[in-house]
Design a protein around this motif. Sequence first.
Motif, PDB file in Angstrom:
ATOM      1  N   ARG A 272       2.844   6.692  -7.082  1.00  0.00           N
ATOM      2  CA  ARG A 272       1.967   7.733  -7.620  1.00  0.00           C
ATOM      3  C   ARG A 272       2.539   9.125  -7.374  1.00  0.00           C
ATOM      4  O   ARG A 272       2.326  10.049  -8.173  1.00  0.00           O
ATOM      5  N   ALA A 273       3.281   9.277  -6.265  1.00  0.00           N
ATOM      6  CA  ALA A 273       3.883  10.576  -5.942  1.00  0.00           C
ATOM      7  C   ALA A 273       5.180  10.823  -6.706  1.00  0.00           C
ATOM      8  O   ALA A 273       5.764  11.910  -6.594  1.00  0.00           O
ATOM      9  N   GLY A 274       5.642   9.833  -7.458  1.00  0.00           N
ATOM     10  CA  GLY A 274       6.861  10.006  -8.229  1.00  0.00           C
ATOM     11  C   GLY A 274       8.129   9.915  -7.409  1.00  0.00           C
ATOM     12  O   GLY A 274       9.187  10.416  -7.820  1.00  0.00           O
ATOM     13  N   LEU A 275       8.068   9.270  -6.249  1.00  0.00           N
ATOM     14  CA  LEU A 275       9.235   9.127  -5.390  1.00  0.00           C
ATOM     15  C   LEU A 275       9.990   7.843  -5.739  1.00  0.00           C
ATOM     16  O   LEU A 275       9.393   6.836  -6.106  1.00  0.00           O
ATOM     17  N   SER A 276      11.306   7.900  -5.612  1.00  0.00           N
ATOM     18  CA  SER A 276      12.106   6.688  -5.819  1.00  0.00           C
ATOM     19  C   SER A 276      12.149   5.906  -4.510  1.00  0.00           C
ATOM     20  O   SER A 276      12.282   6.476  -3.425  1.00  0.00           O
TER      21      SER A 276
ATOM     22  N   ALA B  79       0.833  -1.204   0.000  1.00  0.00           N
ATOM     23  CA  ALA B  79       0.000   0.000   0.000  1.00  0.00           C
ATOM     24  C   ALA B  79       0.867   1.254   0.000  1.00  0.00           C
ATOM     25  O   ALA B  79       0.591   2.226  -0.717  1.00  0.00           O
ATOM     26  N   ALA B  80       1.937   1.250   0.799  1.00  0.00           N
ATOM     27  CA  ALA B  80       2.860   2.383   0.791  1.00  0.00           C
ATOM     28  C   ALA B  80       3.503   2.545  -0.581  1.00  0.00           C
ATOM     29  O   ALA B  80       3.628   3.666  -1.100  1.00  0.00           O
ATOM     30  N   ALA B  81       3.902   1.424  -1.192  1.00  0.00           N
ATOM     31  CA  ALA B  81       4.539   1.482  -2.511  1.00  0.00           C
ATOM     32  C   ALA B  81       3.617   2.088  -3.553  1.00  0.00           C
ATOM     33  O   ALA B  81       4.048   2.849  -4.431  1.00  0.00           O
ATOM     34  N   PHE B  82       2.321   1.779  -3.481  1.00  0.00           N
ATOM     35  CA  PHE B  82       1.366   2.331  -4.442  1.00  0.00           C
ATOM     36  C   PHE B  82       1.389   3.857  -4.404  1.00  0.00           C
ATOM     37  O   PHE B  82       1.469   4.521  -5.453  1.00  0.00           O
TER      38      PHE B  82
END
Length: 362
Positions: A21-25, A14-17
């Motif tokens: 979406r936020a464009g974070l690596s 869920a965190a990865a999703f």
Amino acid sequence: MDVVVIGGGQAGLAAAFYLRRAGLSYVVLDAAPSAGGAWRHTWDSLRLFSPAEYSSLPGWPMPRTEDGNPDAAHVIDYLQRYEERYDIPVERSVHVTGVREGGEGFVVTGVDAGDDDEDGDSRTWRAPVVVSATGTWSRPFVPAFDGRATFLGRQLHSSRYVRPADHAGRAVMVVGGANSGAQIAAELSLDPEVGEVCWCTIDEPRFLPDDVDGRELFRVASARVRGEAGARGVGGLGDIVVVPSVREARDSGSLRRSPMPTRLTRSGAVWDDGMSRELDDIVWCTGFRPALRHLDGLDLPRENGHIATDGPTARGIRGLYLIGYGDWTGPASATLIGVGQWARAAVDDIVTLRDGVTARNR
């Protein structure tokens, strides 16, 4: 990278999703060799409390089932396909051994190893943000109990319970008054091949109304998050959901609660009224503790026995988030459908943190 996520179960995904979406690596480090998280370690008959459409992670609904609520195999398949759908970068068989502050963020250390081997090659990751999503399954809790060390029969925690056939012809005591205790005691008592079953709890078990399932529990938890009046709803989220096996055993009289014994003996248990019972097996349905030893090197404040948090945000250290451990990290955060709102809250805060750092560095 921007974020290291520790744990590849439902909370980590869920965190990865939202990180994606936020464009974070980011990278997800998972100790298991394959997808599925704790769902790979449940007993055979376990099913979700809710239909598939009420058991989904953010972004992609869980496929429906035609034979009742989903079983663990269906959830495992969903989690694996979820990883693939969103191309989540999971590094597997990585045992994270520690997290410490270093430079302008955190240093995460771990080893590449097999599922039960922590003697692999050492590795290091650095990031300004760490999301801990390791859950509780790897830390089963069995309380200290008078005589437990002297009992010569078989003892196992509910995390190691598999099926009634493993207890054929054996007298079993099930300890614990929550859902796992009720479900395991119910299916053991309904199996004619299993010997006498004793279900022991500290207090009288509290059953939810028969028509209440995970959908209603999530509604109650969501109302609590929104601060709605009367949000306590149907009692407590720890009450027993009356799944079909529990209903059948309860209504047939097979599921009968007994008080806790005073102590265990070499061959069974005794009660304070003088009653004794011979036992072959004890199943401890006594819960879990958060798997957070990797954070022991950080000086984190505590509150009510847990790391102090405001929702998923750890107090006292910037850039650390805890997702999916229970209500103390957000109501319903340990459920499939409930964890998404807290993952989103964490990532929203991470984005705010990143934007603040960027603005200061201009």
